[in-house]
Design an enzyme around this catalytic site. Sequence first.
Site, PDB file in Angstrom:
ATOM      1  N   ILE A  97      35.757  54.480  46.383  1.00 43.25           N
ATOM      2  CA  ILE A  97      35.891  53.409  47.295  1.00 43.25           C
ATOM      3  C   ILE A  97      37.477  53.050  46.942  1.00 43.25           C
ATOM      4  O   ILE A  97      37.634  52.359  45.828  1.00 43.25           O
ATOM      5  CB  ILE A  97      35.155  52.237  47.341  1.00 43.25           C
ATOM      6  N   TYR A  98      38.532  53.376  47.615  1.00 45.13           N
ATOM      7  CA  TYR A  98      39.929  53.207  47.567  1.00 45.13           C
ATOM      8  C   TYR A  98      40.369  52.319  48.680  1.00 45.13           C
ATOM      9  O   TYR A  98      40.279  52.797  49.933  1.00 45.13           O
ATOM     10  CB  TYR A  98      40.528  54.182  47.105  1.00 45.13           C
ATOM     11  N   GLY A 107      38.548  42.177  52.191  1.00 41.34           N
ATOM     12  CA  GLY A 107      37.177  42.610  52.796  1.00 41.34           C
ATOM     13  C   GLY A 107      37.060  43.953  52.929  1.00 41.34           C
ATOM     14  O   GLY A 107      36.112  44.342  53.613  1.00 41.34           O
ATOM     15  N   GLY A 109      37.166  46.636  51.158  1.00 37.72           N
ATOM     16  CA  GLY A 109      36.466  47.451  50.179  1.00 37.72           C
ATOM     17  C   GLY A 109      34.843  47.100  50.263  1.00 37.72           C
ATOM     18  O   GLY A 109      33.905  47.836  50.484  1.00 37.72           O
ATOM     19  N   ASN A 136      39.005  49.024  34.703  1.00 41.92           N
ATOM     20  CA  ASN A 136      39.184  48.480  36.080  1.00 41.92           C
ATOM     21  C   ASN A 136      38.339  47.243  36.629  1.00 41.92           C
ATOM     22  O   ASN A 136      37.127  47.249  36.777  1.00 41.92           O
ATOM     23  CB  ASN A 136      38.740  49.559  37.257  1.00 41.92           C
ATOM     24  N   TYR A 143      31.286  45.427  41.876  1.00 40.42           N
ATOM     25  CA  TYR A 143      30.049  45.995  41.977  1.00 40.42           C
ATOM     26  C   TYR A 143      29.165  45.048  41.076  1.00 40.42           C
ATOM     27  O   TYR A 143      27.958  45.082  41.787  1.00 40.42           O
ATOM     28  CB  TYR A 143      30.188  47.366  41.199  1.00 40.42           C
ATOM     29  N   LYS A 145      29.092  41.630  41.524  1.00 42.79           N
ATOM     30  CA  LYS A 145      28.715  40.985  42.456  1.00 42.79           C
ATOM     31  C   LYS A 145      27.632  41.424  43.506  1.00 42.79           C
ATOM     32  O   LYS A 145      26.955  40.809  44.240  1.00 42.79           O
ATOM     33  CB  LYS A 145      30.027  40.530  43.246  1.00 42.79           C
TER      34      LYS A 145
END
Length: 172
Positions: A97-98, A107, A109, A136, A143, A145
């Site tokens: 996911i970039y 929002g 991502g 990172n 992730y 969260k």
Amino acid sequence: MTNIEISKVQIGEIAQLQQIARQTFTETFSAFNSEENMKNYLEEGLSIEKLTSEFQDQEAAFYFAIENEKCIGYLKINFGNAQTELKDHTALEIERIYVLQAFHGKGVGQLLYDHAIAIALQKEVQYVWLGVWEQNHRAISFYTKNGFVAFDKHIFKLGDDEQTDIMMKKIM
């Protein structure tokens, strides 16, 4: 945030996929890696040939995040044997996911992530997993969260640099 559309990448969009992949990877990692290692990864790991091969794998899928007809991010998911490591047919891997740096915190991502989770639910997988570079912290926090927990580590080679990725998963 304006209207962002998630659309499945089509074969004629591989050059656009390469452009967003290279730009977001550079924005995310160039400050932490040597110019040579970055150059090698961009040329080999994100070549048109490699992306086309990944795209043609029936157990992998790419999605763009589009705002006002501009690609601002992308998602890559893998199932079955397309998974980079576990190859568990009861799982889905979020490989990438970039999002362009200019859109961080807006929002995008989360929308890409939510799309991956919707597919995982549709495919009735038991869990979703991913690897994230231990440095990172922004991604690890994202992730965590979203309910992911660390379960292992693996090495990601960027050129001649061996980096540790934290493997995380979320039970569905």
